[in-house]
Enzyme design. Structure first.
Site, PDB file in Angstrom:
ATOM      1  N   TYR A  92      18.060  13.269 -23.196  1.00 20.16           N
ATOM      2  CA  TYR A  92      17.687  13.391 -21.783  1.00 20.16           C
ATOM      3  C   TYR A  92      16.283  13.983 -21.649  1.00 20.16           C
ATOM      4  O   TYR A  92      16.015  15.076 -22.167  1.00 20.16           O
ATOM      5  CB  TYR A  92      18.726  14.267 -21.096  1.00 20.16           C
ATOM      6  N   ASP A 146      26.424  20.127 -24.328  1.00 21.07           N
ATOM      7  CA  ASP A 146      26.296  19.724 -22.930  1.00 21.07           C
ATOM      8  C   ASP A 146      27.416  18.731 -22.641  1.00 21.07           C
ATOM      9  O   ASP A 146      27.408  17.608 -23.150  1.00 21.07           O
ATOM     10  CB  ASP A 146      24.926  19.079 -22.721  1.00 21.07           C
ATOM     11  N   ILE A 156      28.431  17.758 -19.411  1.00 21.01           N
ATOM     12  CA  ILE A 156      28.402  17.555 -17.961  1.00 21.01           C
ATOM     13  C   ILE A 156      28.931  16.191 -17.532  1.00 21.01           C
ATOM     14  O   ILE A 156      29.180  15.970 -16.346  1.00 21.01           O
ATOM     15  CB  ILE A 156      26.988  17.779 -17.374  1.00 21.01           C
ATOM     16  N   LYS A 175      27.630  15.627 -12.120  1.00 22.31           N
ATOM     17  CA  LYS A 175      27.959  14.268 -12.557  1.00 22.31           C
ATOM     18  C   LYS A 175      29.437  13.958 -12.358  1.00 22.31           C
ATOM     19  O   LYS A 175      29.794  12.921 -11.776  1.00 22.31           O
ATOM     20  CB  LYS A 175      27.575  14.083 -14.032  1.00 22.31           C
TER      21      LYS A 175
END
Length: 484
Positions: free
Chosen positions: A154, A239, A241, A278
């Site tokens: 990302y 992560d 999410i 998200k």
């Protein structure tokens, strides 16, 4: 005079403020700017740029809207909720409302199939996942020290981890030859390269499900990551999410599940970043979560959260919503079904024109393979193709290079941030673009080579309505121009 004043103003700022640490000059952010300057609208601007670079889950708003209509008291800014206004409005400390932390911990467990439980006392608030990542980096590393991060990753990590903390990122190269899987060999290679440059590695950051790949880490790969960080005595930041955006097999496996069954793992090295941006489609609420198994990190992160607290009104509403087990169950099932349906329809449209993608089962996007459309296998060719797509085809998709992908020709395209009609238009634009590319290739191969240039010139000057459907959203043939 104005220029001199501007230059003087910059001199008065810090090096961090005037530097390029934010990374805003990336094509990833340039795509958003292109959309902002010419946004698509079905009636007001039908030839505008369609936003396919923003990873948002707008398919499940109906579930939330229904709950809000049935529970108006959840907001303190309604007649039904006014009695609780004062209690929620007054000062709240940085621990967060107990009911909020309890609800979030419960929700995190449900997202993971109740295969693992989370302690509310380890739930730390932050202003979105952006703030959560920066806080974790601040807690775990000093300026100049680094995290290993598998590529592609990302683009916002360059900002989140590095900009204000001074922490560095060392890429772990993953390649398409094995579907971008993370291997022990790749980890060791990156670690050794960092040692050669005297860069101290403090941790490994992985995103599961992956952004931008849309793939999920299987248990074996997660176990490999845990073994690696234990051997090196470095941290593992996961992560997660996109945990509830998994819509097909293989299903999601959390790092929390893996360490439950690994008594040899040093839990002080394990940290989870989560948010509701998200999974719930709430990016505007800025609900970021740090869940660490390290007591010292929990304590420090909680103090740091003073710089990015979630508003008490938001906490109050989220606590009410996520405490409704019936709603949570129906939302998770319904959201997965909608994502699966959209994924099927979008990939079907791509398949019709021979566009492939990396097989994945999660996320709000596809890792789309456009390598066959490159004039040559270079970064410059990828950027030339991207400029055509965004400026002429009018789709904001993100080039792989903005995710630090080492292989040109991959693009991330988001499919869950628009309604069905807009998605249909985007597929039509892609289809028309590819078909015209094929037509241009045929023309170039025509035996009457001496007529080729003039024929292409005439075709590129014709309006697309003369070539394709009169209702096509494209005003002209960009690919024909791009190949000259």
């Amino acid at each position: 005079m104005v220029l001199q004043s501007s230059n003087n103003a910059k001199k008065l700022l810090s090096k961090l403020a005037t530097g390029n640490g934010h990374g805003e000059d990336s094509p990833y952010f340039d795509g958003w700017k292109a959309y902002d300057s010419d946004p698509f609208h079905p009636t007001l601007n039908p030839r505008g740029v369609i936003e396919m670079g923003q990873a948002e889950n707008q398919l499940s708003f109906g579930f939330v809207e229904k709950w809000m209509r049935n529970n108006p008291q959840a907001s303190i800014c309604t007649a039904e909720g006014i009695d609780e206004f004062k209690d929620v409005d007054i000062f709240q400390d940085y621990h967060g409302l107990p009911e909020f932390r309890n609800a979030v911990a419960n929700f995190m467990g449900k997202v993971r199939g109740d295969r693992v439980k989370f302690d509310p006392d380890r739930v730390v608030m932050s202003g979105g996942a952006t703030g959560a990542h920066e806080t974790v980096a601040f807690c775990l590393a000093d300026p100049g020290e680094a995290f290993l991060v598998p590529v592609p990753y990302y683009p916002g990590f360059d900002r989140d981890l590095r900009w204000r903390t001074g922490v560095e990122i060392v890429p772990v190269i993953c390649e398409s030859s094995n579907n971008f899987r993370l291997t022990r060999e790749a980890l060791e290679t990156a670690y050794e390269e960092a040692q050669k440059s005297d860069t101290k590695i403090k941790g490994l950051l992985i995103t599961n499900p992956s952004n931008p790949l849309g793939t999920v880490y299987d248990r074996e790969t997660l176990e490999t990551a845990v073994a690696f960080i234990n051997d090196k005595n470095i941290h593992l930041v996961c992560d997660e999410i996109y945990a509830a955006t998994v819509f097909a097999e293989p299903g999601f496996v959390s790092i929390s599940e893996v360490i439950e069954n690994d008594p040899s793992c040093d839990r002080n090295l394990i940290h989870v970043v989560y948010s509701l941006s998200k999974d719930m489609g709430f990016p505007g609420f800025r609900v970021g979560i740090i869940y660490s198994y390290n007591d010292a990190v929990v304590s420090c992160a909680r103090k740091m959260s003073s710089f990015g607290l979630v508003s008490s009104q938001t906490q109050h509403m989220i606590a009410s919503m996520l405490s409704d087990d019936e709603f949570v169950e129906s939302f998770l099932v319904g959201s997965a079904e909608k994502l699966a349906a959209r994924h099927r329809s979008f990939t079907k449209g791509l398949a019709q024109v021979g566009i492939g993608y990396l097989q994945g089962s999660g996320g709000l996007f596809l890792w789309m393979d456009l390598r066959h459309l490159l004039k040559e296998k270079t970064l410059e060719a990828e950027m030339a193709l991207w400029r055509v797509i965004i400026n002429e085809v009018k789709l904001n998709v993100s080039p792989g290079s903005s995710f630090h992908c080492s292989e040109p020709g991959w693009f991330r395209v988001c499919f869950a941030n628009m309604d069905d009609k807009t998605m249909d238009i985007s597929i039509t634009r892609i289809r028309t673009f590819v078909l015209q590319n094929k037509e241009a290739t045929k023309i170039k191969k025509h035996k009457f080579c001496w007529r080729q240039s003039s024929l292409e010139l005439r075709l590129s000057s014709r309006r697309l309505e003369d070539i394709m459907s009169p209702h096509s959203p494209l005003p002209q043939s960009p690919m024909l121009r791009a190949t000259t």
